[in-house]
Scaffold this active site. Structure first.
Site, PDB file in Angstrom:
ATOM      1  N   ARG A   1       0.835  -1.212   0.000  1.00 53.00           N
ATOM      2  CA  ARG A   1       0.000   0.000   0.000  1.00 53.00           C
ATOM      3  C   ARG A   1       0.868   1.260   0.000  1.00 53.00           C
ATOM      4  NH1 ARG A   1      -5.280  -1.043  -0.583  1.00 53.00           N
ATOM      5  NH2 ARG A   1      -6.064  -2.899   0.445  1.00 53.00           N
TER       6      ARG A   1
ATOM      7  N   ASN B   1      -8.127   2.363  -6.791  1.00 48.48           N
ATOM      8  CA  ASN B   1      -8.287   3.819  -6.757  1.00 48.48           C
ATOM      9  C   ASN B   1      -7.039   4.577  -6.329  1.00 48.48           C
ATOM     10  OD1 ASN B   1     -10.799   4.655  -7.626  1.00 48.48           O
ATOM     11  ND2 ASN B   1     -11.775   3.681  -5.871  1.00 48.48           N
ATOM     12  N   GLY B   2      -6.462   4.153  -5.201  1.00 44.57           N
ATOM     13  CA  GLY B   2      -5.281   4.835  -4.667  1.00 44.57           C
ATOM     14  C   GLY B   2      -4.139   4.771  -5.665  1.00 44.57           C
TER      15      GLY B   2
ATOM     16  N   ASP C   1     -13.332  -4.498  -4.859  1.00 44.53           N
ATOM     17  CA  ASP C   1     -14.376  -3.537  -4.465  1.00 44.53           C
ATOM     18  C   ASP C   1     -15.157  -3.009  -5.676  1.00 44.53           C
ATOM     19  OD1 ASP C   1     -13.209  -3.848  -1.982  1.00 44.53           O
ATOM     20  OD2 ASP C   1     -11.985  -2.043  -2.171  1.00 44.53           O
TER      21      ASP C   1
ATOM     22  N   MET D   1     -16.306  -7.522   2.165  1.00 42.01           N
ATOM     23  CA  MET D   1     -15.376  -6.411   1.954  1.00 42.01           C
ATOM     24  C   MET D   1     -16.019  -5.427   0.974  1.00 42.01           C
ATOM     25  SD  MET D   1     -11.496  -7.746   1.859  1.00 42.01           S
ATOM     26  CE  MET D   1     -10.590  -7.931   3.387  1.00 42.01           C
TER      27      MET D   1
ATOM     28  N   GLU E   1     -18.719  -3.877   4.625  1.00 40.46           N
ATOM     29  CA  GLU E   1     -17.850  -3.496   5.753  1.00 40.46           C
ATOM     30  C   GLU E   1     -17.853  -1.984   6.017  1.00 40.46           C
ATOM     31  OE1 GLU E   1     -13.671  -4.216   5.004  1.00 40.46           O
ATOM     32  OE2 GLU E   1     -13.744  -3.293   3.034  1.00 40.46           O
TER      33      GLU E   1
ATOM     34  N   ARG F   1     -26.481 -14.442  14.259  1.00 40.49           N
ATOM     35  CA  ARG F   1     -25.041 -14.706  14.219  1.00 40.49           C
ATOM     36  C   ARG F   1     -24.425 -13.944  13.053  1.00 40.49           C
ATOM     37  NH1 ARG F   1     -25.978 -16.813  18.556  1.00 40.49           N
ATOM     38  NH2 ARG F   1     -25.519 -18.960  19.159  1.00 40.49           N
TER      39      ARG F   1
ATOM     40  N   GLN G   1     -12.218 -13.567   0.319  1.00 41.74           N
ATOM     41  CA  GLN G   1     -12.707 -12.993  -0.941  1.00 41.74           C
ATOM     42  C   GLN G   1     -11.568 -12.560  -1.867  1.00 41.74           C
ATOM     43  OE1 GLN G   1     -16.273 -10.198   0.361  1.00 41.74           O
ATOM     44  NE2 GLN G   1     -14.795 -10.559   1.968  1.00 41.74           N
TER      45      GLN G   1
HETATM   46  O1  F6P Z   1      -9.448  -2.782  -1.594  1.00 41.98           O
HETATM   47  C1  F6P Z   1      -9.547  -4.127  -1.337  1.00 41.98           C
HETATM   48  C2  F6P Z   1      -9.752  -4.387   0.116  1.00 41.98           C
HETATM   49  O2  F6P Z   1      -9.790  -5.779   0.293  1.00 41.98           O
HETATM   50  C3  F6P Z   1     -10.989  -3.734   0.730  1.00 41.98           C
HETATM   51  O3  F6P Z   1     -12.157  -4.425   0.421  1.00 41.98           O
HETATM   52  C4  F6P Z   1     -10.618  -3.733   2.180  1.00 41.98           C
HETATM   53  O4  F6P Z   1     -11.288  -2.699   2.862  1.00 41.98           O
HETATM   54  C5  F6P Z   1      -9.152  -3.469   2.145  1.00 41.98           C
HETATM   55  O5  F6P Z   1      -8.694  -3.871   0.869  1.00 41.98           O
HETATM   56  C6  F6P Z   1      -8.322  -4.200   3.168  1.00 41.98           C
HETATM   57  O6  F6P Z   1      -7.022  -3.698   3.080  1.00 41.98           O
HETATM   58  P1  F6P Z   1      -5.719  -4.363   3.647  1.00 41.98           P
HETATM   59  O7  F6P Z   1      -5.311  -5.450   2.708  1.00 41.98           O
HETATM   60  O8  F6P Z   1      -4.740  -3.261   3.654  1.00 41.98           O
HETATM   61  O9  F6P Z   1      -6.056  -4.897   5.003  1.00 41.98           O
END
Ligand code: F6P
Length: 338
Positions: free
Chosen positions: A74, A108-109, A132, A174, A226, A255, A263
């Site tokens: 990231r 996106n990032g 996503d 997610m 989420e 539950r 995923q």
């Molecule tokens: O962007 C993909 C994703 O899996 C999102 O659905 C989730 O919020 C995020 O990445 C989790 O990020 P990381 O892998 O940094 O925990």
């Protein structure tokens, strides 16, 4: 004209289909007799000069593997977080290897970063990937189809135990700030209720709807993205918090199950492999024609491109898909709206 060189990297959260894209880039480049190198660990490899050559033999059989042979991270090189001048380090790495184009496979990032790279003079083409499916300007992104398939398979299992125990089952998907995975898996599994960040919900409406469903069929299925905003009074992550809320309002045993990284892992679906190949080959063709500063897009079986600057910083949200929302409502799914 000398032999061309393409560089590729995979950035952001990994997903199934990245290797299929890398393999297609290498095969596509071979048609033009172009060389391919890969930067490892997302933008980290570009900063730290960590490079691999990618020959057809290096990508043999990888299209069926999850994850990415290049690794990912990231890393955001334009975010100042220490003494390192990362943009300058990137320019040094770029000069040393002198590729003609950088293919940046990311979400996106990463498209935002790619757009910044274009601004400092690095020729770059974006290829969208993310489970996503929230990259603005493209209906398709590598990884979404597999994540959806895994989600629906998991829900099919969860539902059998909901039935046996006459419970309400909440399944958390997610999706970061959007509800694509939740909405599509909710429609595919005919959920009773789907809660997504784009449509604020009212707990009393959710509870009233579920009580009715349970009294008619004995159990209920709720899909939660989420990213929904939950009341801090209900502790835990989104799914857990919604389950506590429902149980407290309805008195029905509830539950929750979070699908999490399941995923994002494993083998890509055939559709994701095809999307990956199609987008990768389009990117290679653009690269060979010298076109840069764009992101590849996919709609149906059409592949195109838009300026990176146009997608950077934007989000593709579910509320734009009125047809899917209408379909969901028409098959009886509640979004818990007031
Ligand atoms: O962007 C993909 C994703 O899996 C999102 O659905 C989730 O919020 C995020 O990445 C989790 O990020 P990381 O892998 O940094 O925990």
């Amino acid at each position: 004209m000398g032999q061309k060189k393409i560089a590729v990297l995979t950035a952001g959260g990994d997903c199934p289909g990245l290797n299929a894209a890398i393999a297609s880039i290498v095969r596509g480049a071979a048609l033009y007799n172009a060389d391919v190198i890969g930067f490892t660990g997302g933008f980290t490899g570009l900063i730290m000069n960590d490079v691999k050559t990618l020959k057809p033999a290096d990508v043999e059989g990888i299209e069926r593997l999850g994850g990415t042979i290049l690794g990912s991270s990231r890393e955001k090189p334009f975010k100042q977080d220490g003494a390192l001048d990362k943009p300058a380090m990137i320019e040094r790495t770029w000069r040393e290897h002198a590729p003609d184009m950088l293919l940046c496979i990311g979400g996106n990032g990463s498209m935002r970063t790619a757009s910044r790279l274009a601004e400092i003079g690095i020729p770059v083409i974006g290829i969208p990937k993310t489970i996503d499916n929230d990259v603005w300007g493209t209906d398709q992104a590598i990884g979404f189809d597999t994540a959806l398939t895994v989600a629906v398979e998991s829900i099919d299992r969860i539902i059998t135990t909901a039935k046996s125990h006459k419970r309400i089952m909440v399944v958390e998907m997610m999706g970061h700030k959007t509800g694509w995975l939740a909405l599509h898996s909710g429609v595919a599994s005919m959920a009773d209720c789907v809660l997504i960040p784009e449509l604020p919900f009212n707990p009393a409406v959710v509870a009233g709807h579920l009580s009715q469903i349970v009294s008619s069929k004995g159990y209920a299925l709720v899909i939660v993205a989420e990213g929904i905003r939950t009341d801090p009074q209900w502790s835990g992550d989104a799914g857990e918090s919604v389950a506590r809320m429902i149980e407290s309002f309805t008195g029905i045993q509830t539950r929750s199950s979070s699908l999490g990284y399941i995923q994002r892992g494993g083998s890509p679906s055939p559709r994701d492999r095809i999307i990956a190949s199609r987008m990768a080959l389009h990117a290679v063709r653009l690269a060979m024609s010298g076109q840069s500063g764009v992101m590849v897009t996919g709609t149906g079986d059409q592949t195109g491109e838009i300026p990176l600057a146009q997608t950077a910083g934007k989000l593709r949200a579910v509320d734009g898909d009125r047809e899917m929302l209408r379909l969901a409502r028409d098959i009886g799914i509640s979004f818990g709206e007031s």
